[in-house]
Scaffold this active site. Structure first.
Site, PDB file in Angstrom:
ATOM      1  N   LYS A 127       0.863  -1.188   0.000  1.00 21.31           N
ATOM      2  CA  LYS A 127       0.000   0.000   0.000  1.00 21.31           C
ATOM      3  C   LYS A 127       0.892   1.229   0.000  1.00 21.31           C
ATOM      4  O   LYS A 127       2.030   1.181   0.465  1.00 21.31           O
ATOM      5  CB  LYS A 127      -0.885   0.005   1.251  1.00 21.31           C
ATOM      6  CG  LYS A 127      -2.111   0.892   1.134  1.00 21.31           C
ATOM      7  CD  LYS A 127      -3.262   0.165   0.454  1.00 21.31           C
ATOM      8  CE  LYS A 127      -4.485   1.038   0.333  1.00 21.31           C
ATOM      9  NZ  LYS A 127      -5.660   0.265  -0.117  1.00 21.31           N
TER      10      LYS A 127
HETATM   11  P1  NAD Z   1     -13.275   7.667  -2.658  1.00 25.36           P
HETATM   12  O1  NAD Z   1     -12.263   8.725  -2.489  1.00 25.36           O
HETATM   13  O2  NAD Z   1     -13.837   7.410  -4.009  1.00 25.36           O
HETATM   14  O3  NAD Z   1     -14.523   7.957  -1.667  1.00 25.36           O
HETATM   15  C1  NAD Z   1     -14.353   8.121  -0.293  1.00 25.36           C
HETATM   16  C2  NAD Z   1     -15.704   8.533   0.289  1.00 25.36           C
HETATM   17  O4  NAD Z   1     -15.576   8.626   1.715  1.00 25.36           O
HETATM   18  C3  NAD Z   1     -16.178   9.891  -0.193  1.00 25.36           C
HETATM   19  O5  NAD Z   1     -17.585   9.862  -0.386  1.00 25.36           O
HETATM   20  C4  NAD Z   1     -15.837  10.808   0.972  1.00 25.36           C
HETATM   21  O6  NAD Z   1     -16.658  11.969   1.029  1.00 25.36           O
HETATM   22  C5  NAD Z   1     -16.117   9.881   2.129  1.00 25.36           C
HETATM   23  N1  NAD Z   1     -15.495  10.325   3.380  1.00 25.36           N
HETATM   24  C6  NAD Z   1     -14.232  10.765   3.575  1.00 25.36           C
HETATM   25  N2  NAD Z   1     -14.054  11.110   4.855  1.00 25.36           N
HETATM   26  C7  NAD Z   1     -15.220  10.865   5.486  1.00 25.36           C
HETATM   27  C8  NAD Z   1     -15.673  11.030   6.822  1.00 25.36           C
HETATM   28  N3  NAD Z   1     -14.863  11.496   7.759  1.00 25.36           N
HETATM   29  N4  NAD Z   1     -16.953  10.668   7.119  1.00 25.36           N
HETATM   30  C9  NAD Z   1     -17.788  10.187   6.168  1.00 25.36           C
HETATM   31  N5  NAD Z   1     -17.411  10.024   4.877  1.00 25.36           N
HETATM   32  C10 NAD Z   1     -16.141  10.348   4.547  1.00 25.36           C
HETATM   33  O7  NAD Z   1     -12.640   6.348  -2.035  1.00 25.36           O
HETATM   34  P2  NAD Z   1     -13.005   4.834  -2.338  1.00 25.36           P
HETATM   35  O8  NAD Z   1     -12.105   4.353  -3.395  1.00 25.36           O
HETATM   36  O9  NAD Z   1     -14.485   4.703  -2.465  1.00 25.36           O
HETATM   37  O10 NAD Z   1     -12.521   4.139  -0.974  1.00 25.36           O
HETATM   38  C11 NAD Z   1     -13.361   4.082   0.173  1.00 25.36           C
HETATM   39  C12 NAD Z   1     -12.853   2.968   1.077  1.00 25.36           C
HETATM   40  O11 NAD Z   1     -12.853   1.740   0.336  1.00 25.36           O
HETATM   41  C13 NAD Z   1     -11.423   3.122   1.581  1.00 25.36           C
HETATM   42  O12 NAD Z   1     -11.332   2.542   2.863  1.00 25.36           O
HETATM   43  C14 NAD Z   1     -10.617   2.308   0.603  1.00 25.36           C
HETATM   44  O13 NAD Z   1      -9.392   1.869   1.143  1.00 25.36           O
HETATM   45  C15 NAD Z   1     -11.563   1.155   0.388  1.00 25.36           C
HETATM   46  N6  NAD Z   1     -11.322   0.404  -0.837  1.00 25.36           N
HETATM   47  C16 NAD Z   1     -11.330   0.989  -2.062  1.00 25.36           C
HETATM   48  C17 NAD Z   1     -11.123   0.212  -3.185  1.00 25.36           C
HETATM   49  C18 NAD Z   1     -11.199   0.779  -4.571  1.00 25.36           C
HETATM   50  O14 NAD Z   1     -11.102   0.000  -5.538  1.00 25.36           O
HETATM   51  N7  NAD Z   1     -11.411   2.069  -4.753  1.00 25.36           N
HETATM   52  C19 NAD Z   1     -10.853  -1.150  -3.064  1.00 25.36           C
HETATM   53  C20 NAD Z   1     -10.865  -1.732  -1.796  1.00 25.36           C
HETATM   54  C21 NAD Z   1     -11.102  -0.944  -0.699  1.00 25.36           C
END
Ligand code: NAD
Length: 437
Positions: A127
């Site tokens: 990561k």
């Molecule tokens: P993203 O940046 O597309 O979206 C993140 C979301 O979280 C946004 O809607 C943002 O407004 C919200 N957010 C941020 N801080 C916040 C808070 N304090 N309270 C409430 N909402 C909050 O990110 P993503 O890619 O959707 O990732 C989200 C989670 O999923 C992370 O933990 C990431 O590690 C995990 N994840 C993502 C992927 C991927 O393929 N994108 C894969 C596996 C896991």
């Protein structure tokens, strides 16, 4: 507290902290260590190798200096951690966020090792991240920072070494810049160095939706096993970005009522169900769910009291804690985010008979299609979307079924069951490879 050398053998005892971390700032890495401790009694003879899981293989901390638009120079702190590479090259996303810490990146890299082994893709775990609020950068500054960071970590990444991907606040454009920077530095266009790229640069159909689709697929599998109908079920989602937005859309399409959505800007609620496509358009235009019409606006903390059957944390880690786990009304929590539930909250949910489908299986859809993307890049032969979705769903359903069986047989949580499956695979390869020299 640091541990002292074993007085008998002069060796560092098991569970010693690496010298670069102190007990009081373990953060998410501390949660991960507790999760590993729970699995050790289930590892049989492989427990001999368990300390491997508690020590990242390689940690790189880099200074990322860039020229800002006003002519000044700003320095950002960047990380890339390769937790384990026993099963294949490191694999895991890159996060741009103002709260990124080494402890967080270490934990996220370790969860990638577990996740990749749980769905049996041939990767280790890695990561990366930069401690920055990217919303405060211009597009040019963002590009310069991404490119300098890629150059700095270029010594340890590569299509056969470690393959970054998008995570919080990183996207296809950022992957394109990373791919280009790496390719310019090595003199060869190397599409397979990152996944989550734009389609025209060796990206894969279905990658953008893959994590949310996987969350939905394991949600269906889990719901069926606890006798919960998705159609008509009330769903609350924290985080409405790539993961939360896509799985929200799929749950709504399957007839669920998405009653509450929270993001960094606000919390919206509608008992009859929010209009998810309209909410997605609103977020695309305004950057947040805040200000969406035809719903109530809730205070952030009220989100945890929402009446629902399915709760999906899909934002950041450590959101469900001992302080709010007692208030959760759902029958099932599906972890779209990485590490959203602390171990204490996990226990509380377990006691309250709320099923937790852990991150390390629930959100593995993204890395699964990243694996497909990487395979397609190597062969320069691209599959169609229905192929990709079918293969993804099969891997997710099979992986979930194995984990469910282990959980039933051993009477452990799904998280511990996933760790049992994954840690055995990792430590088995560790044992086969042996130590060098
Ligand atoms: P993203 O940046 O597309 O979206 C993140 C979301 O979280 C946004 O809607 C943002 O407004 C919200 N957010 C941020 N801080 C916040 C808070 N304090 N309270 C409430 N909402 C909050 O990110 P993503 O890619 O959707 O990732 C989200 C989670 O999923 C992370 O933990 C990431 O590690 C995990 N994840 C993502 C992927 C991927 O393929 N994108 C894969 C596996 C896991």
């Amino acid at each position: 507290m640091r541990s002292s050398p074993d007085p008998i053998h002069g060796l560092t005892p098991l569970h010693a902290l690496p010298s670069y971390l102190h007990a009081d700032d373990l953060g998410p890495w501390g949660n991960y260590l507790q999760q590993v401790d729970r699995v050790i009694p289930h590892l049989g003879h492989l427990a001999r190798w368990a300390e491997t899981l508690k020590r990242p293989k390689r940690i790189l901390i880099v200074d990322v200096p860039i020229q800002m638009d006003d002519g000044s120079v700003a320095h950002f702190e960047g990380y890339r951690v390769q937790h384990n590479v026993s099963r294949g090259p490191g694999k895991g996303g890159v996060r741009f966020h103002q709260d990124v810490t080494l402890s967080e990146v270490m934990a996220l890299s370790a969860w990638m090792s577990i996740k990749n082994a749980a769905v049996n893709v041939p990767y280790g775990g890695a990561k990366g991240g930069i401690r920055v609020d990217p919303k405060k950068l211009s597009l040019g500054e963002l590009e310069r920072m991404t490119r300098r960071y890629t150059s700095e970590i270029g010594i340890i990444i590569g299509p056969n070494k470690d393959i970054p991907a998008p995570d919080v606040n990183t996207n296809e454009q950022i992957m394109a810049w990373m791919m280009d920077t790496y390719s310019m530095n090595t003199g060869t266009t190397t599409t397979g160095v990152v996944t989550g790229k734009p389609l025209d640069l060796g990206g894969s159909l279905g990658r953008r939706e893959a994590t949310g689709r996987g969350v939905f697929t394991v949600g269906q599998e889990a719901a069926r096993r606890i006798g919960l109908e998705i159609s008509g079920a009330r769903v609350a989602i924290q985080g409405f970005g790539n993961v939360g937005g896509i799985c929200g859309k799929l749950f709504a399409q399957a007839g669920a009522r998405v009653v509450a959505v929270q993001d960094h800007g606000g919390t919206v609620y509608r008992e009859a169900g929010l209009d998810v496509p309209a909410l997605l358009s609103h977020v695309a235009e305004n950057g947040s769910v805040a200000g969406f019409a035809a719903c109530e606006s809730l205070a952030a903390d009220q989100f945890w009291d929402v009446e629902c059957e399915i709760l999906i944390p899909a934002a950041l880690e450590q959101q469900i804690t001992a302080a709010n786990a007692g208030r959760i009304k759902a029958r099932m929590v599906i972890e779209g985010a990485n590490g959203p539930t602390t171990p204490a909250a996990d226990d509380l949910l377990h006691e309250r008979n709320i099923l937790v489908v852990p991150d390390v299986i629930a959100n593995a859809g993204g890395v699964t299609v990243s694996y497909f993307e990487w395979v397609q890049d190597f062969s320069s032969f691209f599959w169609d979307e229905s192929d990709i979705n079918q293969r993804l769903e099969k891997i997710m359903r099979d992986a979930f079924a194995s984990v469910w069986t282990v959980a039933q047989d051993r009477q452990v949580s799904l998280r511990t069951a996933t760790f049992i499956v994954a840690c055995r695979r990792i430590l088995h390869t560790r044992e086969l490879r042996g130590l060098y020299p």
